[in-house]
Design a protein around this motif. Structure first.
Motif, short mmCIF file in Angstrom:
data_model
loop_
_atom_site.label_atom_id
_atom_site.label_comp_id
_atom_site.label_asym_id
_atom_site.label_seq_id
_atom_site.Cartn_x
_atom_site.Cartn_y
_atom_site.Cartn_z
N ASP A 250 0.83 -1.21 0.00
CA ASP A 250 0.00 0.00 0.00
C ASP A 250 0.86 1.26 0.00
O ASP A 250 0.51 2.26 -0.65
N ASP A 251 1.98 1.23 0.73
CA ASP A 251 2.87 2.40 0.74
C ASP A 251 3.48 2.63 -0.64
O ASP A 251 3.58 3.78 -1.11
N MET A 252 3.89 1.56 -1.29
CA MET A 252 4.48 1.70 -2.61
C MET A 252 3.44 2.13 -3.64
O MET A 252 3.72 2.92 -4.55
N ILE A 253 2.22 1.63 -3.49
CA ILE A 253 1.15 1.99 -4.42
C ILE A 253 0.77 3.46 -4.27
O ILE A 253 0.42 4.14 -5.24
N LYS A 256 3.29 5.28 -6.19
CA LYS A 256 3.07 4.95 -7.61
C LYS A 256 1.90 5.73 -8.19
O LYS A 256 2.01 6.32 -9.28
N ASN A 257 0.79 5.78 -7.48
CA ASN A 257 -0.40 6.47 -8.00
C ASN A 257 -0.18 7.98 -8.07
O ASN A 257 -0.69 8.64 -8.99
N LYS A 258 0.54 8.53 -7.12
CA LYS A 258 0.75 9.98 -7.12
C LYS A 258 1.59 10.43 -8.31
O LYS A 258 1.36 11.50 -8.88
N LEU A 259 2.55 9.59 -8.70
CA LEU A 259 3.46 9.96 -9.79
C LEU A 259 3.05 9.37 -11.12
O LEU A 259 3.68 9.68 -12.14
N ASN A 264 7.81 -0.99 -10.24
CA ASN A 264 9.25 -1.15 -10.48
C ASN A 264 9.98 0.19 -10.40
O ASN A 264 11.11 0.26 -9.93
N ASP A 265 9.32 1.26 -10.86
CA ASP A 265 9.92 2.59 -10.75
C ASP A 265 10.08 3.00 -9.28
O ASP A 265 11.10 3.56 -8.88
N VAL A 266 9.06 2.72 -8.48
CA VAL A 266 9.12 3.04 -7.05
C VAL A 266 10.20 2.20 -6.38
O VAL A 266 10.97 2.71 -5.54
N ARG A 462 9.31 5.70 3.51
CA ARG A 462 8.47 6.49 4.40
C ARG A 462 8.48 7.97 4.00
O ARG A 462 7.44 8.63 3.97
N GLU A 463 9.66 8.49 3.68
CA GLU A 463 9.75 9.89 3.26
C GLU A 463 9.01 10.12 1.95
O GLU A 463 8.35 11.16 1.77
N MET A 464 9.11 9.18 1.02
CA MET A 464 8.40 9.32 -0.25
C MET A 464 6.90 9.27 -0.05
O MET A 464 6.14 10.00 -0.70
N LYS A 465 6.45 8.41 0.86
CA LYS A 465 5.02 8.31 1.11
C LYS A 465 4.48 9.61 1.71
O LYS A 465 3.42 10.11 1.30
N VAL A 466 5.23 10.19 2.65
CA VAL A 466 4.82 11.46 3.24
C VAL A 466 4.78 12.55 2.17
O VAL A 466 3.85 13.36 2.11
N ALA A 467 5.80 12.57 1.29
CA ALA A 467 5.84 13.58 0.23
C ALA A 467 4.70 13.39 -0.76
O ALA A 467 4.13 14.36 -1.27
#
Length: 475
Positions: A250-253, A256-259, A264-266, A462-467
């Motif tokens: 879920d964190d990676m998704i 992924k959805n935001k960008l 694989n990119d994440v 975690r930092e990417m998810k917050v961003a």
């Protein structure tokens, strides 16, 4: 007996014979690249040896390649020859129970499994007088087994499908449906991105030429910046350490959805950000401001995915087994100073899109397929040198989304690594049941603390998810 079978018996004492694929010949011909896939599966309860034997018997029946050995013909060509009789017991190794005073050597079961898998990564090559696979059943209290399969028999996608064919779903969802990939309307092969117009075709041809030259140069000399994580000649003989990291999909998704990117990119983005953090902490000498490292990303070349392979195995259909994956060289710049952690994912996505537009992996595989018939040993040497000049090997495997069980025993974790390579750092990710399991296999003399790297990659996500969740607008 027909002529084909008689010829096979005369040449290799088998039932029939078929040629070895170009990539498999590299793994069989080059001793320094004698690559073995080490998959480890952890269960909820102790492993039932009888169930493992039944599962492998089913796999042997479904895949003739698991019943075959490589045989060299008079002309020097390698072929697979199927053996008439296979004893499953010859391939199953049951480790004895640990002594009580040794139980304190490992903090938990995960530490024991990681230590064992890291140890077998430097084992000598497998015997060629029997099919190139083994199953290691670890001590009963560890509730795990290790499946060792030579890379010449198949890639991780085909081997995962073979394992899933022996499992049942613990949920109400069918395993085939849990492996389904939802594709957009009109989407084609992941590696084929059609170009329209003469200008775009010229651009893609120019990109392809640059990529081929980059891959050719990487096999001759190091074109990346020297860092403390770089591999080299002889690194494959160094002892290995294995550390594992569990992330939530879920964190990676969310990132992924935001960008508008892909998983694989994440995965590559958080790896790059984690490496930047690691180099800042560990580099003692003056490092290049923004070093560029070479990353080999394993790409699946199949039109069909795990779901199609699984359906074919269960239906007894004739499928194209073996290796349909190839490592693509990618230059990745590790930018040390950035205010936006999501920029690492954007940079990786941009580089990977250029690779797809030029069909780099597909054309490289065709080039490998054609050249191996004429310069097989040179191709194997070039492949080894390319690994020596590479800092990082990545692979991402999409597993089932539902919970699995082997004869009623729930599968809690799936991991995969390979035997040691000249690359000092390998990171493999496999998703399963809403989680992403990452395996960090390192040369301990170069990267002595893979657990630190795991924590930094987790911190990067975690930092990417917050961003991603806190950003008002991106791009």
């Amino acid at each position: 007996m027909d002529m084909q079978r008689r010829r096979a018996v005369e040449e290799g004492n088998g039932l029939y014979s078929k040629p070895v694929s170009p990539l498999a010949r590299i793994f069989l011909r080059q001793p320094k690249l004698d690559l073995v896939i080490n998959s480890f599966i952890t269960f909820q309860n102790p492993v039932d040896v009888a169930a493992v034997k039944a599962a492998m018997t089913t796999s042997l029946r479904n895949c003739p390649l698991l019943r075959s050995i490589p045989v060299t013909k008079r002309c020097g060509r390698l072929r697979w020859n199927e053996l008439p009789n296979i004893n499953v017991n010859d391939h199953i190794i049951i480790l004895p129970e640990e002594q009580e005073h040794r139980l304190e050597d490992y903090q938990d079961d995960e530490s024991y499994v990681n230590s064992y898998v890291a140890g077998i990564a430097t084992w000598p090559e497998m015997r060629r007088d029997k099919p190139l696979w083994e199953v290691h059943v670890l001590p009963r209290r560890r509730r795990s087994l290790v499946l060792r399969v030579h890379h010449s028999l198949g890639d991780c996608v085909s081997l995962l499908a073979l394992f899933l064919a022996s499992c049942d779903s613990a949920d109400d969802v069918d395993i085939v449906d849990s492996c389904r990939v939802v594709k957009k309307q009109g989407a084609k092969h992941a590696l084929v991105k059609p170009s329209l117009g003469l200008c775009m075709r010229i651009r893609d041809a120019w990109r392809m030429l640059r990529i081929v030259l980059f891959a050719a140069r990487s096999g001759i000399y190091r074109i990346e910046d020297k860092t403390i994580i770089a591999g080299g000649v002889g690194v494959e003989r160094m002892p290995r350490k294995l550390a594992t990291l569990t992330l939530t999909m879920d964190d990676m998704i969310a990132v992924k959805n935001k960008l508008g990117a892909k998983i694989n990119d994440v995965f590559m983005g958080i790896t790059a950000y984690g490496l930047v953090k690691y180099l800042k902490l560990k580099s003692t000498e003056e490092m290049v401001k923004d070093p560029v490292i070479t990353v080999v990303n394993a790409v699946n070349l199949r039109e069909q995915g795990t779901m199609e392979l699984l359906k074919s195995i269960r239906g007894g259909e004739n499928i194209k087994w073996g290796n349909k994956a190839l490592g693509v060289c990618m230059p990745v710049r590790l930018v040390r100073k950035t205010t936006d952690p999501l920029q690492y994912v954007r940079d990786v996505r941009s580089t990977f899109n250029k690779k797809k537009s030029s069909n780099d992996a597909l054309n490289s595989y065709r080039l490998l397929f054609g050249s191996c018939y004429f310069v097989e040993k040179l191709q194997a040497l070039h492949y080894y040198k390319g690994c020596c000049h590479t800092s990082l090997l990545l692979s991402n495997i999409r597993g089932p989304t539902s919970l699995l069980a082997l004869h009623g025993n729930l599968v809690t974790k799936i991991g995969v690594t390979t035997s040691s390579l000249p690359t000092a750092l390998e990171i493999h990710m496999i998703s399963y049941n809403g989680k992403a399991f990452l395996q960090f296999l390192v040369a301990s003399e170069i990267i002595p603390d893979p657990e630190l790297l795991c924590s930094l990659v987790s911190e990067a996500l975690r930092e990417m998810k917050v961003a991603a969740l806190g950003a008002v607008a991106i791009e």
